[in-house]
Design a protein around this motif. Sequence first.
Motif, short mmCIF file in Angstrom:
data_model
loop_
_atom_site.label_atom_id
_atom_site.label_comp_id
_atom_site.label_asym_id
_atom_site.label_seq_id
_atom_site.Cartn_x
_atom_site.Cartn_y
_atom_site.Cartn_z
N HIS A 111 29.81 34.30 43.81
CA HIS A 111 31.46 33.82 42.88
C HIS A 111 31.40 34.52 42.08
O HIS A 111 30.92 34.20 41.00
CB HIS A 111 31.08 32.84 42.75
CG HIS A 111 31.43 31.74 44.46
ND1 HIS A 111 32.12 31.25 44.87
CD2 HIS A 111 29.71 31.48 44.94
CE1 HIS A 111 31.06 30.53 46.09
NE2 HIS A 111 29.84 30.82 46.26
N HIS A 124 39.22 33.03 40.36
CA HIS A 124 37.96 33.11 41.39
C HIS A 124 37.91 34.65 42.64
O HIS A 124 38.96 33.73 43.40
CB HIS A 124 37.60 31.88 41.68
CG HIS A 124 36.56 31.20 42.15
ND1 HIS A 124 36.32 29.57 42.28
CD2 HIS A 124 35.49 31.74 42.97
CE1 HIS A 124 35.13 29.79 42.86
NE2 HIS A 124 34.47 31.17 44.26
N HIS A 126 35.77 37.13 45.23
CA HIS A 126 34.50 36.99 45.31
C HIS A 126 34.48 37.91 45.73
O HIS A 126 34.56 39.19 47.40
CB HIS A 126 34.35 36.47 46.72
CG HIS A 126 34.79 35.04 46.59
ND1 HIS A 126 35.74 34.17 46.96
CD2 HIS A 126 33.97 33.96 46.20
CE1 HIS A 126 35.69 33.08 46.20
NE2 HIS A 126 34.24 32.71 45.70
N LEU A 224 36.11 27.77 50.90
CA LEU A 224 34.41 27.71 50.72
C LEU A 224 33.33 26.69 51.12
O LEU A 224 32.78 25.62 50.34
CB LEU A 224 34.79 28.20 49.38
CG LEU A 224 35.23 29.17 48.74
CD1 LEU A 224 35.35 29.54 47.23
CD2 LEU A 224 34.77 30.65 49.44
CU LIG Z 1 33.53 31.30 44.82
#
Ligand SMILES: [Cu+2]
Length: 333
Positions: A111, A124, A126, A224
């Motif tokens: 993350h 945020h 990935h 998530l």
């Molecule tokens: Cu994440």
Amino acid sequence: MNTATKLSGFVLGLAAVFGAAYGVGQVAGPVAPAAGTGHDAADGHGDTGGAGHGGDEGGAAAHLPGGLLVSDRGYTLRPVDAPAGQFAFQVTGPDGRPVTAYDVAHDKRMHLIVARRDLSGFRHVHPEMTADGTWRVDSPLGGPGVWRAFADFTPTGGEALTLGVDVTVPGALTEQPLPAPAASTTVDGYTVTLTGAPQPGRTAELALTVNRDGAPVTDLEPYLGAYGHLVALRQGDLAYLHVHPDGEPGDGRTKPGPEVRFFAEVPSAGAYRLYLDFKHGGVVRTAEFTVVAGTPTGSASPAATGTPAARTPAATSSPTADAGHGAPGHGHN
Ligand SMILES: [Cu+2]
């Protein structure tokens, strides 16, 4: 691995502590709590002392909130050259080589969270890893300034870590003032309301309620592995707190909205920016809030935690918790 610690985060929502994997009992260390919190902090330790002590070997670092260190326990976050528009980095391990084995946590092995030093521009994302241990992602850095990039990961065979590094984006910086504390915020037509306020040295319940066009959203989508992900960054040093909700999709008791509940504990008084990621209609959005963790009044009144009154720090007798003030705890020294 410290499975017990991880479970406390996933299942009980106690990951609301800076550096969750290090255990609740260690947050009060060098981060000076507000005056008069000693007793309350001790109570908090007693409540959650079973959460694990996996970090003792880390020395002083084990007592720090997450995200403040670029290198911890032998692991180091290293940005690497990348083509324009891309952000790339490696994590080197105790042997000095890039780590290539990571555990999946919250559906992902890595993350990456970024925010500018003035707490604007939160993202945020990935990244994807190539075989040599280089993580790459379309750059989430939104504009000129100094950014903090947080890598939140668990190396296989190791403890969960959040390392942070500053990354400068050249150009003319226009610093954004921290928005004033407010109980609700709007993003893309969704209104998200925050109930509860974090308290230094003790666990507080935070509830975030999602409405759209005045109607409660009752079909939030798992993102998530949860109905919401909450990151808090402390103004001044961007200490990092990744909070997970109380309950998860499919556990038979957690509803898909409109309310997502968290348990959070912050290590000091002061201002924090909260970033709630939630998914609806296939799109992930981020609702942002400024909160001020006030100086506890010193009374043994845990019942105040999580009540509607706790939403408005100004309602307490503490002048330093004036919700309309916008500045972090003045009288903190
Ligand atoms: Cu994440």
